[in-house]
Design a protein around this motif. Structure first.
Motif, PDB file in Angstrom:
ATOM      1  N   LEU A 168       0.839  -1.191   0.000  1.00  0.00           N
ATOM      2  CA  LEU A 168       0.000   0.000   0.000  1.00  0.00           C
ATOM      3  C   LEU A 168       0.881   1.250   0.000  1.00  0.00           C
ATOM      4  CD1 LEU A 168      -2.626  -1.138   2.680  1.00  0.00           C
ATOM      5  CD2 LEU A 168      -2.796  -1.330   0.188  1.00  0.00           C
ATOM      6  N   GLU A 169       0.257   2.413  -0.076  1.00  0.00           N
ATOM      7  CA  GLU A 169       1.032   3.651  -0.125  1.00  0.00           C
ATOM      8  C   GLU A 169       1.827   3.899   1.154  1.00  0.00           C
ATOM      9  OE1 GLU A 169      -3.314   4.654   0.776  1.00  0.00           O
ATOM     10  OE2 GLU A 169      -2.174   3.306  -0.533  1.00  0.00           O
ATOM     11  N   ASP A 170       1.414   3.280   2.261  1.00  0.00           N
ATOM     12  CA  ASP A 170       2.149   3.448   3.516  1.00  0.00           C
ATOM     13  C   ASP A 170       2.950   2.192   3.872  1.00  0.00           C
ATOM     14  OD1 ASP A 170      -0.116   1.973   3.925  1.00  0.00           O
ATOM     15  OD2 ASP A 170      -0.763   3.021   5.731  1.00  0.00           O
ATOM     16  N   LYS A 172       4.113  -2.165   2.919  1.00  0.00           N
ATOM     17  CA  LYS A 172       3.521  -3.483   2.733  1.00  0.00           C
ATOM     18  C   LYS A 172       2.847  -3.948   4.016  1.00  0.00           C
ATOM     19  CE  LYS A 172       4.609  -8.110   0.971  1.00  0.00           C
ATOM     20  NZ  LYS A 172       5.670  -9.019   0.457  1.00  0.00           N
ATOM     21  N   ARG A 206      -8.536  -0.925   1.775  1.00  0.00           N
ATOM     22  CA  ARG A 206      -7.456  -0.592   0.836  1.00  0.00           C
ATOM     23  C   ARG A 206      -6.804  -1.846   0.274  1.00  0.00           C
ATOM     24  NH1 ARG A 206      -3.112   2.783   3.007  1.00  0.00           N
ATOM     25  NH2 ARG A 206      -3.598   2.059   5.096  1.00  0.00           N
ATOM     26  N   ARG A 210      -6.807  -2.682  -3.702  1.00  0.00           N
ATOM     27  CA  ARG A 210      -5.541  -2.816  -4.414  1.00  0.00           C
ATOM     28  C   ARG A 210      -5.515  -4.074  -5.291  1.00  0.00           C
ATOM     29  NH1 ARG A 210      -0.607  -0.284  -4.005  1.00  0.00           N
ATOM     30  NH2 ARG A 210      -2.006   1.444  -3.508  1.00  0.00           N
TER      31      ARG A 210
END
Length: 255
Positions: A168-170, A172, A206, A210
Motif C-alpha cells: 500500500l502507499e504506507d 507493505k 485498501r 488494491r
C-alpha cells in the motif's frame, strides 16, 4: 519537603502512575517517568514522588491538561456497531456516535480503537484506559477479524497476495489469514473472513481495492479473544463477563 496529597485521608486511593496508565495517557513505566520529570500535578501542585495516592475528588493534570481520576469501578462493553455511526465520544458535525448508543451506561466509557463510519461489527468500549492503551498498541499485535462481502470470487492468486501482504502507499501489510465463508442468502455476493493484527486506517478496504475487489460490506466479527454474538443485533451491546475481561488482559500481558 513536598507535602503528600493524601496525608489527611485514608490510604484507599490509587497510585498516581496507575491512574495515568488507566486513563490511557501512557504505559505505567512511561507514567512514572512523566511524574519524575515534573509533568504531573495534583490539585495544582507538581508531584514527583512515585506512589503518591490520589482520589476521585482530586484534580490531576498532565502538562496542564486535566484527566479524570477513576473510582476503580471499571466497566467493559461489547457493542455491535451499526454502519452510519461515528466511533468517537463526540462529533463536531453532529453525527451519531457509539457513545450515544451506550447513553444508559452511568460510567463515561470510550471506544477501543476505531471502526469506520461505513463499517459495522464488534467494538469494545471501556473506562479502563490502561487496558485500552495496550489493546490498541501495535506492540501487542491484537488480532482483528473482518467479514468482507465482494461481488466476485477471489482467485487463488489473489488470496495468496492477501495472505503474503499487499503493498500500500504506507508500506507493505503484514501477512493476513483469509478463507472463504459459505454464506448463503446474500444475493450474489461472496464472503471472506480476513484476520489482521495491524491497525492502519481503512486497511482492509485498501487491501481489497488494491487487488481489484472493492468491498461491498465490511463487518468486524472478532477482536482478540472476543467474537461477535450472533444474537447481538446492530446497535445493541452487552457487558463483558469476567472470563472475557481476563482473556483480553492476558492478550496484552496484563495478567
Amino acid at each position: 519537603m513536598e507535602k503528600k496529597v493524601t496525608d489527611s485521608r485514608d490510604k484507599q486511593g490509587e497510585r498516581l502512575q496507575k491512574v495515568l496508565a488507566h486513563a490511557g495517557i501512557a504505559s505505567r513505566r512511561q507514567a512514572e517517568q512523566m511524574i519524575l520529570e515534573g509533568e504531573v500535578a495534583v490539585n495544582g501542585k507538581i508531584v514527583q514522588t512515585l506512589g503518591t495516592k490520589v482520589f476521585p475528588e482530586d484534580k490531576v493534570t498532565v502538562k496542564g491538561k486535566p484527566i479524570a481520576v477513576p473510582s476503580g469501578d471499571y466497566v467493559y462493553f461489547l457493542l455491535n456497531k451499526p454502519t452510519g455511526v461515528i466511533t468517537s465520544a463526540k462529533d463536531p458535525q453532529g453525527r451519531k456516535t457509539v457513545v450515544e448508543l451506550l447513553r444508559k451506561v452511568p460510567q463515561r466509557v470510550y471506544p477501543v480503537g476505531r471502526l469506520d463510519y461505513d463499517t459495522s461489527g464488534l467494538l469494545v468500549l471501556t473506562n479502563d484506559g490502561e487496558l485500552a492503551h495496550r489493546l490498541m498498541h501495535p506492540h501487542y499485535g491484537v488480532e482483528k477479524t473482518y467479514r468482507v462481502g465482494i461481488k466476485e470470487k477471489l482467485t487463488v492468486s489473489v488470496i495468496n497476495q492477501l495472505r503474503n501482504g499487499i503493498l500500500l502507499e504506507d508500506g507493505k501489510t503484514a501477512p493476513a489469514k483469509i478463507h472463504e465463508v459459505n454464506h448463503s442468502g446474500e444475493g450474489s455476493f461472496f464472503f471472506y473472513d480476513i484476520t489482521i493484527h495491524e491497525g492502519r486506517n481503512r486497511q482492509v478496504r485498501r487491501m481489497f481495492s488494491r487487488v481489484g475487489h472493492p468491498l461491498i460490506t465490511l463487518q468486524r466479527i472478532g477482536f482478540g479473544p472476543l467474537k461477535l454474538d450472533s444474537k447481538l443485533l446492530p446497535g445493541m451491546y452487552r457487558s463483558l463477563n469476567k472470563q472475557e475481561v481476563q482473556a483480553l488482559r492476558r492478550t496484552v500481558q496484563l495478567n
